[in-house]
Design a protein around this motif. Structure first.
Motif, PDB file in Angstrom:
ATOM      1  N   ILE A   1      -0.917   2.364   6.953  1.00 40.97           N
ATOM      2  CA  ILE A   1      -0.678   2.842   6.257  1.00 40.97           C
ATOM      3  C   ILE A   1       0.914   3.662   6.394  1.00 40.97           C
ATOM      4  O   ILE A   1       0.951   3.913   4.736  1.00 40.97           O
ATOM      5  N   ASP A   2       1.669   3.443   7.123  1.00 38.17           N
ATOM      6  CA  ASP A   2       3.001   4.266   6.918  1.00 38.17           C
ATOM      7  C   ASP A   2       4.094   3.429   6.504  1.00 38.17           C
ATOM      8  O   ASP A   2       5.425   3.223   6.545  1.00 38.17           O
ATOM      9  N   GLY A   3       3.527   1.464   6.642  1.00 37.60           N
ATOM     10  CA  GLY A   3       4.470   0.786   6.120  1.00 37.60           C
ATOM     11  C   GLY A   3       5.526   0.094   7.161  1.00 37.60           C
ATOM     12  O   GLY A   3       5.878  -0.397   5.905  1.00 37.60           O
TER      13      GLY A   3
ATOM     14  N   LYS B   1       0.343  -1.504  -0.317  1.00 39.09           N
ATOM     15  CA  LYS B   1      -0.535  -0.024   0.266  1.00 39.09           C
ATOM     16  C   LYS B   1       0.991   1.368  -0.308  1.00 39.09           C
ATOM     17  O   LYS B   1       2.080   1.760   0.440  1.00 39.09           O
ATOM     18  N   ASN B   2       0.975   2.362  -0.263  1.00 35.70           N
ATOM     19  CA  ASN B   2       0.924   3.761  -0.519  1.00 35.70           C
ATOM     20  C   ASN B   2       2.698   3.467  -1.188  1.00 35.70           C
ATOM     21  O   ASN B   2       3.275   3.844  -0.270  1.00 35.70           O
ATOM     22  N   GLY B   3       3.045   2.470  -2.284  1.00 33.05           N
ATOM     23  CA  GLY B   3       3.987   2.754  -2.604  1.00 33.05           C
ATOM     24  C   GLY B   3       5.430   2.023  -1.024  1.00 33.05           C
ATOM     25  O   GLY B   3       6.402   1.591  -1.811  1.00 33.05           O
ATOM     26  N   ASP B   4       4.062   1.474  -0.164  1.00 31.18           N
ATOM     27  CA  ASP B   4       5.415   0.100   0.439  1.00 31.18           C
ATOM     28  C   ASP B   4       5.563  -1.273  -0.262  1.00 31.18           C
ATOM     29  O   ASP B   4       4.701  -1.705  -1.104  1.00 31.18           O
ATOM     30  N   TYR B   5       6.400  -1.694   0.220  1.00 36.51           N
ATOM     31  CA  TYR B   5       6.807  -3.000  -0.509  1.00 36.51           C
ATOM     32  C   TYR B   5       6.982  -4.098   0.275  1.00 36.51           C
ATOM     33  O   TYR B   5       7.095  -5.081  -0.250  1.00 36.51           O
ATOM     34  N   HIS B   6       6.482  -4.305   1.560  1.00 35.86           N
ATOM     35  CA  HIS B   6       5.962  -5.467   2.779  1.00 35.86           C
ATOM     36  C   HIS B   6       4.925  -6.214   1.963  1.00 35.86           C
ATOM     37  O   HIS B   6       3.963  -5.677   1.677  1.00 35.86           O
ATOM     38  N   LEU B   7       5.355  -7.230   1.639  1.00 38.08           N
ATOM     39  CA  LEU B   7       3.975  -8.386   1.274  1.00 38.08           C
ATOM     40  C   LEU B   7       3.813  -9.227   2.471  1.00 38.08           C
ATOM     41  O   LEU B   7       4.990  -9.578   2.855  1.00 38.08           O
ATOM     42  N   VAL B   8       2.553  -9.566   3.952  1.00 36.79           N
ATOM     43  CA  VAL B   8       3.336 -10.050   4.731  1.00 36.79           C
ATOM     44  C   VAL B   8       2.138 -10.784   4.269  1.00 36.79           C
ATOM     45  O   VAL B   8       0.350 -11.304   4.602  1.00 36.79           O
ATOM     46  N   VAL B   9       2.630 -12.265   4.704  1.00 38.56           N
ATOM     47  CA  VAL B   9       1.425 -14.156   5.204  1.00 38.56           C
ATOM     48  C   VAL B   9       1.164 -14.533   6.381  1.00 38.56           C
ATOM     49  O   VAL B   9       2.650 -14.813   6.969  1.00 38.56           O
ATOM     50  N   GLY B  10      -0.072 -14.095   6.478  1.00 40.59           N
ATOM     51  CA  GLY B  10      -0.491 -15.290   8.020  1.00 40.59           C
ATOM     52  C   GLY B  10      -0.564 -16.557   7.815  1.00 40.59           C
ATOM     53  O   GLY B  10      -1.670 -16.710   6.870  1.00 40.59           O
ATOM     54  N   THR B  11      -0.167 -18.068   8.310  1.00 42.46           N
ATOM     55  CA  THR B  11      -0.574 -19.651   7.474  1.00 42.46           C
ATOM     56  C   THR B  11      -1.365 -20.197   9.145  1.00 42.46           C
ATOM     57  O   THR B  11      -1.049 -19.598  10.284  1.00 42.46           O
ATOM     58  N   ALA B  12      -1.359 -20.920   8.824  1.00 42.72           N
ATOM     59  CA  ALA B  12      -1.821 -21.772   9.855  1.00 42.72           C
ATOM     60  C   ALA B  12      -1.175 -22.314  10.140  1.00 42.72           C
ATOM     61  O   ALA B  12      -2.077 -22.674  12.028  1.00 42.72           O
ATOM     62  N   ASP B  13       0.135 -22.383  10.703  1.00 39.39           N
ATOM     63  CA  ASP B  13       1.188 -22.653  11.862  1.00 39.39           C
ATOM     64  C   ASP B  13       1.121 -21.172  13.239  1.00 39.39           C
ATOM     65  O   ASP B  13       2.144 -21.982  13.667  1.00 39.39           O
TER      66      ASP B  13
END
Length: 332
Positions: free
Chosen positions: A195-197, A150-162
């Motif tokens: 929103i601030d990354g 979002k808003n140019g941020d490069y982080h992708l955060v993934v939550g899993t069942a474990d």
């Protein structure tokens, strides 16, 4: 249009079964709605009309994104990912996973699409080409939730069942930046980035929210905390409800949480304060979304089967007019 005293109104012609996601189109009041009734629908909430819809035939739809008014992506319980061209009214299958695709994230910088599946794989797609699978990454556990970019941020955060959280740099996906065990001991239900990354909020089935930061320095990690919410004392018993949805205000960075108790609460995470509470909705809150201006919040009141099969209120979507004075963070 049915208006309530709290400044909200109900959308006409909602889906007939299980609302899985709500997402506003960027810089518009078009709301994308996906459902277990196999439809993807778009509403103009300003005039309270349904603009169009398409179907995944016999497959329940788990998520959808609408990066532009005329372009939509959606995913279903059988692993298929489809795109819809609103102008030509044509549906195209982008690709598939071996199991249901629970989460989609679009990257406006690269026009790439990320899909997280119950098959344990994260895939990336180039939406500009017909054979569009770019890469896949094995997370070895069902993917339940995903957010970022979002808003140019490069982080992708993934939550899993474990109960692990995997954090990627979208510019270099080969090796994750970090992999953390959730600070909450019960199953992750929803993750949404600030929103601030600088970090993310994580919601659990146990009625807690964890506020986390990407920076691993001792100073940044000292800021993280968790708090209880969506709990009520009924007949002397502390009853805990899962938190299904988090939505960050796009201007102020405060956020709303929606739970299986049918409540929506607003929070100032930086100052650790609860701001206010919407009226209680008829059933579980399955999804929420702010529009780009932050003056509207869409809320899906849709039973999420946390108590199994039972009679429940019909699926409804409410549009709440945001009172800016109530959503602003506390001033010190």
């Amino acid at each position: 249009m049915s208006n309530n005293n709290d400044g909200s109104y109900e959308l006409m012609l909602p889906p007939s079964d299980g609302i899985s996601s709500l997402n506003f189109c960027v810089n518009s009041n078009l709301l994308l709605v996906t459902s277990w009734d196999t439809t993807v629908r778009c509403y103009d909430v300003s005039s309270n009309v349904q603009k169009w819809e398409y179907s995944h035939e016999s497959s329940a739809i788990l998520d959808g994104v609408i990066p532009e008014k005329n372009r939509v992506y959606s995913s279903d319980i059988h692993g298929k990912i489809k795109s819809y061209d609103v102008t030509s009214q044509t549906v195209r299958e982008i690709g598939a996973h071996e199991d249901g695709v629970k989460a989609l994230v679009y990257n406006p910088t690269t026009q790439g699409l990320y899909s997280g599946s119950w098959d344990g794989f994260l895939k990336t797609w180039d939406t500009r080409t017909p054979s569009s699978e770019v890469a896949k990454y094995n997370l070895s556990s069902k993917i339940f939730t995903m957010d970022g970019l979002k808003n140019g941020d490069y982080h992708l955060v993934v939550g899993t069942a474990d109960k692990y959280v995997t954090i990627y740099d979208s510019r270099a996906m080969e090796v994750p930046l970090q992999k953390r065990e959730s600070s909450i001991k019960y199953q992750t239900r929803c993750i949404r980035t600030y929103i601030d990354g600088k970090g993310y909020a994580l919601a659990s089935v146990e009625g807690r929210i964890a506020m986390e930061y990407f920076d691993t320095s001792a100073e940044s990690q000292a800021k993280k905390y968790a708090f209880k919410c969506h709990r009520v004392v009924e007949n002397g018993i502390d009853t805990v409800y899962p938190v299904n949805s988090i939505a960050f205000h796009p201007v102020f960075g405060t956020f709303a949480t929606g739970g299986c108790d049918g409540n929506v609460f607003f929070w100032d995470g930086a100052n650790r304060k609860r701001l206010y509470h919407l009226k209680r909705f008829p059933t579980s809150i399955s999804s929420m979304s702010f529009n780009s201006d932050g003056n509207l919040l869409a809320v899906a009141s849709s039973y999420t089967y946390e108590e199994g099969e039972k009679d429940h209120p019909p699926d409804q979507i409410f549009i709440h007019n945001i009172n800016e004075s109530k959503i602003k963070p506390f001033t010190k």
